[in-house]
Design a protein around this motif. Structure first.
Motif, PDB file in Angstrom:
ATOM      1  N   VAL A  37      -8.876  -2.820   7.856  1.00 36.72           N
ATOM      2  CA  VAL A  37      -7.863  -2.577   6.827  1.00 36.72           C
ATOM      3  C   VAL A  37      -8.243  -1.432   5.900  1.00 36.72           C
ATOM      4  O   VAL A  37      -7.600  -1.230   4.874  1.00 36.72           O
ATOM      5  CB  VAL A  37      -7.592  -3.860   6.001  1.00 36.72           C
ATOM      6  CG1 VAL A  37      -6.927  -4.917   6.840  1.00 36.72           C
ATOM      7  CG2 VAL A  37      -8.873  -4.386   5.381  1.00 36.72           C
ATOM      8  N   ASP A  38      -9.261  -0.669   6.241  1.00 39.12           N
ATOM      9  CA  ASP A  38      -9.683   0.427   5.382  1.00 39.12           C
ATOM     10  C   ASP A  38      -8.555   1.437   5.204  1.00 39.12           C
ATOM     11  O   ASP A  38      -7.887   1.818   6.162  1.00 39.12           O
ATOM     12  CB  ASP A  38     -10.899   1.152   5.980  1.00 39.12           C
ATOM     13  CG  ASP A  38     -12.160   0.306   5.928  1.00 39.12           C
ATOM     14  OD1 ASP A  38     -12.157  -0.695   5.184  1.00 39.12           O
ATOM     15  OD2 ASP A  38     -13.124   0.637   6.614  1.00 39.12           O
ATOM     16  N   GLY A  39      -8.336   1.820   3.953  1.00 38.85           N
ATOM     17  CA  GLY A  39      -7.354   2.852   3.666  1.00 38.85           C
ATOM     18  C   GLY A  39      -5.944   2.359   3.425  1.00 38.85           C
ATOM     19  O   GLY A  39      -5.040   3.169   3.262  1.00 38.85           O
ATOM     20  N   PHE A  40      -5.725   1.064   3.372  1.00 40.43           N
ATOM     21  CA  PHE A  40      -4.375   0.569   3.102  1.00 40.43           C
ATOM     22  C   PHE A  40      -3.856   1.051   1.757  1.00 40.43           C
ATOM     23  O   PHE A  40      -2.680   1.321   1.604  1.00 40.43           O
ATOM     24  CB  PHE A  40      -4.350  -0.961   3.107  1.00 40.43           C
ATOM     25  CG  PHE A  40      -4.120  -1.579   4.458  1.00 40.43           C
ATOM     26  CD1 PHE A  40      -4.686  -1.050   5.597  1.00 40.43           C
ATOM     27  CD2 PHE A  40      -3.343  -2.702   4.572  1.00 40.43           C
ATOM     28  CE1 PHE A  40      -4.473  -1.623   6.827  1.00 40.43           C
ATOM     29  CE2 PHE A  40      -3.131  -3.285   5.798  1.00 40.43           C
ATOM     30  CZ  PHE A  40      -3.685  -2.759   6.924  1.00 40.43           C
ATOM     31  N   TYR A  41      -4.742   1.122   0.786  1.00 39.19           N
ATOM     32  CA  TYR A  41      -4.329   1.451  -0.576  1.00 39.19           C
ATOM     33  C   TYR A  41      -4.856   2.784  -1.069  1.00 39.19           C
ATOM     34  O   TYR A  41      -4.449   3.272  -2.096  1.00 39.19           O
ATOM     35  CB  TYR A  41      -4.776   0.344  -1.534  1.00 39.19           C
ATOM     36  CG  TYR A  41      -4.027  -0.942  -1.279  1.00 39.19           C
ATOM     37  CD1 TYR A  41      -2.785  -1.149  -1.823  1.00 39.19           C
ATOM     38  CD2 TYR A  41      -4.553  -1.927  -0.447  1.00 39.19           C
ATOM     39  CE1 TYR A  41      -2.070  -2.320  -1.578  1.00 39.19           C
ATOM     40  CE2 TYR A  41      -3.858  -3.098  -0.196  1.00 39.19           C
ATOM     41  CZ  TYR A  41      -2.617  -3.283  -0.764  1.00 39.19           C
ATOM     42  OH  TYR A  41      -1.922  -4.424  -0.507  1.00 39.19           O
ATOM     43  N   LEU A  42      -5.788   3.388  -0.327  1.00 38.99           N
ATOM     44  CA  LEU A  42      -6.393   4.628  -0.795  1.00 38.99           C
ATOM     45  C   LEU A  42      -5.833   5.837  -0.099  1.00 38.99           C
ATOM     46  O   LEU A  42      -5.129   5.797   0.826  1.00 38.99           O
ATOM     47  CB  LEU A  42      -7.907   4.567  -0.598  1.00 38.99           C
ATOM     48  CG  LEU A  42      -8.582   3.406  -1.314  1.00 38.99           C
ATOM     49  CD1 LEU A  42     -10.062   3.394  -1.018  1.00 38.99           C
ATOM     50  CD2 LEU A  42      -8.359   3.474  -2.805  1.00 38.99           C
ATOM     51  N   GLY A  46       0.813  -1.209   0.000  1.00 34.32           N
ATOM     52  CA  GLY A  46       0.000   0.000   0.000  1.00 34.32           C
ATOM     53  C   GLY A  46       0.847   1.259   0.000  1.00 34.32           C
ATOM     54  O   GLY A  46       0.579   2.195  -0.758  1.00 34.32           O
ATOM     55  N   ARG A  47       1.872   1.279   0.848  1.00 32.94           N
ATOM     56  CA  ARG A  47       2.783   2.440   0.892  1.00 32.94           C
ATOM     57  C   ARG A  47       3.451   2.646  -0.456  1.00 32.94           C
ATOM     58  O   ARG A  47       3.518   3.763  -0.973  1.00 32.94           O
ATOM     59  CB  ARG A  47       3.847   2.241   1.978  1.00 32.94           C
ATOM     60  CG  ARG A  47       3.392   2.539   3.378  1.00 32.94           C
ATOM     61  CD  ARG A  47       4.564   2.540   4.369  1.00 32.94           C
ATOM     62  NE  ARG A  47       5.239   1.258   4.461  1.00 32.94           N
ATOM     63  CZ  ARG A  47       4.931   0.292   5.322  1.00 32.94           C
ATOM     64  NH1 ARG A  47       3.940   0.446   6.174  1.00 32.94           N
ATOM     65  NH2 ARG A  47       5.602  -0.839   5.347  1.00 32.94           N
ATOM     66  N   GLU A  48       3.940   1.576  -1.032  1.00 31.01           N
ATOM     67  CA  GLU A  48       4.654   1.687  -2.307  1.00 31.01           C
ATOM     68  C   GLU A  48       3.733   2.118  -3.445  1.00 31.01           C
ATOM     69  O   GLU A  48       4.110   2.949  -4.274  1.00 31.01           O
ATOM     70  CB  GLU A  48       5.339   0.364  -2.626  1.00 31.01           C
ATOM     71  CG  GLU A  48       6.395   0.042  -1.582  1.00 31.01           C
ATOM     72  CD  GLU A  48       7.588  -0.678  -2.133  1.00 31.01           C
ATOM     73  OE1 GLU A  48       7.785  -0.681  -3.361  1.00 31.01           O
ATOM     74  OE2 GLU A  48       8.341  -1.213  -1.317  1.00 31.01           O
ATOM     75  N   ILE A  49       2.529   1.589  -3.470  1.00 34.58           N
ATOM     76  CA  ILE A  49       1.572   1.956  -4.519  1.00 34.58           C
ATOM     77  C   ILE A  49       1.165   3.425  -4.373  1.00 34.58           C
ATOM     78  O   ILE A  49       1.050   4.152  -5.371  1.00 34.58           O
ATOM     79  CB  ILE A  49       0.332   1.038  -4.478  1.00 34.58           C
ATOM     80  CG1 ILE A  49       0.701  -0.397  -4.851  1.00 34.58           C
ATOM     81  CG2 ILE A  49      -0.797   1.561  -5.368  1.00 34.58           C
ATOM     82  CD1 ILE A  49       1.074  -0.611  -6.295  1.00 34.58           C
ATOM     83  N   ARG A  50       0.945   3.883  -3.135  1.00 31.74           N
ATOM     84  CA  ARG A  50       0.585   5.296  -2.931  1.00 31.74           C
ATOM     85  C   ARG A  50       1.719   6.215  -3.380  1.00 31.74           C
ATOM     86  O   ARG A  50       1.475   7.232  -4.046  1.00 31.74           O
ATOM     87  CB  ARG A  50       0.223   5.556  -1.469  1.00 31.74           C
ATOM     88  CG  ARG A  50      -1.153   5.055  -1.082  1.00 31.74           C
ATOM     89  CD  ARG A  50      -1.590   5.542   0.287  1.00 31.74           C
ATOM     90  NE  ARG A  50      -0.635   5.303   1.342  1.00 31.74           N
ATOM     91  CZ  ARG A  50      -0.522   4.160   2.033  1.00 31.74           C
ATOM     92  NH1 ARG A  50      -1.312   3.142   1.774  1.00 31.74           N
ATOM     93  NH2 ARG A  50       0.377   4.048   2.984  1.00 31.74           N
ATOM     94  N   LEU A 110      -6.137   0.104  -9.786  1.00 28.74           N
ATOM     95  CA  LEU A 110      -5.362  -0.902  -9.065  1.00 28.74           C
ATOM     96  C   LEU A 110      -5.486  -0.704  -7.561  1.00 28.74           C
ATOM     97  O   LEU A 110      -5.690  -1.659  -6.806  1.00 28.74           O
ATOM     98  CB  LEU A 110      -3.894  -0.843  -9.491  1.00 28.74           C
ATOM     99  CG  LEU A 110      -2.925  -1.739  -8.713  1.00 28.74           C
ATOM    100  CD1 LEU A 110      -3.301  -3.204  -8.860  1.00 28.74           C
ATOM    101  CD2 LEU A 110      -1.495  -1.476  -9.166  1.00 28.74           C
ATOM    102  N   ARG A 111      -5.389   0.535  -7.110  1.00 29.48           N
ATOM    103  CA  ARG A 111      -5.519   0.828  -5.676  1.00 29.48           C
ATOM    104  C   ARG A 111      -6.887   0.401  -5.155  1.00 29.48           C
ATOM    105  O   ARG A 111      -7.003  -0.181  -4.075  1.00 29.48           O
ATOM    106  CB  ARG A 111      -5.273   2.305  -5.419  1.00 29.48           C
ATOM    107  CG  ARG A 111      -3.808   2.698  -5.608  1.00 29.48           C
ATOM    108  CD  ARG A 111      -3.594   4.180  -5.538  1.00 29.48           C
ATOM    109  NE  ARG A 111      -3.983   4.687  -4.235  1.00 29.48           N
ATOM    110  CZ  ARG A 111      -3.932   5.965  -3.901  1.00 29.48           C
ATOM    111  NH1 ARG A 111      -3.516   6.860  -4.774  1.00 29.48           N
ATOM    112  NH2 ARG A 111      -4.278   6.358  -2.705  1.00 29.48           N
ATOM    113  N   GLN A 112      -7.933   0.671  -5.924  1.00 36.83           N
ATOM    114  CA  GLN A 112      -9.286   0.281  -5.518  1.00 36.83           C
ATOM    115  C   GLN A 112      -9.417  -1.246  -5.477  1.00 36.83           C
ATOM    116  O   GLN A 112     -10.008  -1.806  -4.546  1.00 36.83           O
ATOM    117  CB  GLN A 112     -10.322   0.887  -6.459  1.00 36.83           C
ATOM    118  CG  GLN A 112     -10.417   2.388  -6.328  1.00 36.83           C
ATOM    119  CD  GLN A 112     -11.259   3.030  -7.417  1.00 36.83           C
ATOM    120  OE1 GLN A 112     -11.893   2.348  -8.223  1.00 36.83           O
ATOM    121  NE2 GLN A 112     -11.252   4.348  -7.460  1.00 36.83           N
TER     122      GLN A 112
END
Length: 81
Positions: A76-81, A18-22, A59-61
């Motif tokens: 886990v809400d917000g890991f990728y958003l 998630g950190r890397e994708i953001r 992808l994030r969604q």
């Protein structure tokens, strides 16, 4: 022969991904803005950058939905958003 069941990512693996994708998404958005300013929004490269940033958002969604499936019962809400 059926493929083996995949082993889902762990909590920490999802956090790291998630950190890397953001970070990658934010950087691509910056570059998209730069290219659109330099060459104009109708430029092919600017258009391609826009499509890449849209794909990263999808992808994030998708990953946000996946983490909920992989780790049921864990907030886990917000890991990728």
């Amino acid at each position: 022969m059926r493929p083996e069941s995949p082993i889902p990512l762990t909590l920490e693996e999802h956090r790291e991904l998630g950190r890397e994708i953001r970070v990658a998404g934010a950087r691509l958005q910056e570059l998209c803005t730069l290219i659109a300013k330099v060459y104009g929004p109708q430029n092919r490269a600017a258009f391609s950058f826009l499509k890449v940033t849209e794909a990263i958002e999808r992808l994030r969604q998708d990953l946000e939905a996946q983490v909920s499936q992989d780790l049921p019962g864990i907030p886990v809400d917000g890991f990728y958003l």
